[in-house]
Design a protein around this motif. Structure first.
Motif, PDB file in Angstrom:
ATOM      1  N   ARG A  15       0.812  -1.154  -0.130  1.00 31.50           N
ATOM      2  CA  ARG A  15       0.019  -0.135   0.061  1.00 31.50           C
ATOM      3  C   ARG A  15       0.805   1.110   0.070  1.00 31.50           C
ATOM      4  NH1 ARG A  15      -5.184  -0.746   0.605  1.00 31.50           N
ATOM      5  NH2 ARG A  15      -5.920   1.320   1.341  1.00 31.50           N
ATOM      6  N   ASP A  31      -7.697   0.256  -4.023  1.00 33.32           N
ATOM      7  CA  ASP A  31      -8.985  -0.110  -3.447  1.00 33.32           C
ATOM      8  C   ASP A  31      -9.082  -0.457  -1.985  1.00 33.32           C
ATOM      9  OD1 ASP A  31      -9.937   0.588  -6.079  1.00 33.32           O
ATOM     10  OD2 ASP A  31     -10.310  -1.512  -6.928  1.00 33.32           O
ATOM     11  N   GLU A  32     -10.316  -0.794  -1.503  1.00 27.02           N
ATOM     12  CA  GLU A  32     -10.521  -1.085  -0.089  1.00 27.02           C
ATOM     13  C   GLU A  32      -9.538  -2.217   0.305  1.00 27.02           C
ATOM     14  OE1 GLU A  32     -11.585  -0.529   3.793  1.00 27.02           O
ATOM     15  OE2 GLU A  32     -11.926   0.613   2.192  1.00 27.02           O
ATOM     16  N   ASP A  38      -9.612  -6.806  -4.179  1.00 31.24           N
ATOM     17  CA  ASP A  38      -9.988  -5.902  -5.073  1.00 31.24           C
ATOM     18  C   ASP A  38      -9.855  -6.375  -6.649  1.00 31.24           C
ATOM     19  OD1 ASP A  38      -7.253  -5.564  -4.529  1.00 31.24           O
ATOM     20  OD2 ASP A  38      -7.216  -4.228  -6.068  1.00 31.24           O
TER      21      ASP A  38
END
Length: 157
Positions: A15, A31-32, A38
């Motif tokens: 991330r 994305d989450e 994702d």
């Protein structure tokens, strides 16, 4: 450099890399569920350099016999750019897709403005097929930009 399956504990570093300006420019915000949920159709591998998480490479496969092929995408920590690691990672995944998975055709679709990525893919043997006009929207819902469809056929790598 080692390519290995994603593992618990890779998330934070992936991330962080994904959020660097040089990566986010092309990948957008994660994305989450990144990197686990994702894109459930993709097979994702962690790129590891000197024992540390350095990026991610993924592939997806079209298994319908009439259209069988695979696609690749990747990102690498910008501090490791220009060392041949992206080329090595792509070459390794291409070999796997051709030799172990039986694919005869691999595609990749960088933005036409992503000259560094295009050079990397050309080093492995990918060739431009055509420009996909207004293919992808810029980050934040801005203007559309063109994508370059590139392919590599078995025997050309």
């Amino acid at each position: 450099m080692v390519l290995r399956p994603l593992a618990a504990g890779d998330e934070a570093e992936l991330r962080r890399i994904h959020a660097t300006p040089d990566v986010a420019r092309w990948w957008g915000a994660p994305d989450e569920g990144f990197p686990w949920t994702d894109d459930p159709e993709a097979t994702r591998l962690t790129i590891e350099v000197d024992g540390a998480v350095a990026g991610l490479i993924e592939f997806s496969e079209e298994l319908e016999p009439r259209y069988r092929h695979a696609t690749i995408d990747l990102f690498l920590d910008p501090v490791l750019h220009n060392r041949g690691l992206g080329t090595e990672a792509v070459r390794s995944v291409v070999r796997h897709l051709i030799d172990a998975r039986g694919h005869h055709r691999i595609t990749i679709d960088p933005a036409t403005a992503n000259a560094a990525a295009i050079r990397t893919y050309e080093k492995v043997g990918f060739r431009p097929v055509g420009v996909m006009r207004r293919y992808e929207r810029d980050i934040g819902g801005g203007d559309w930009h063109d994508g370059l469809l590139m392919e590599l056929l078995a025997g050309e790598e």
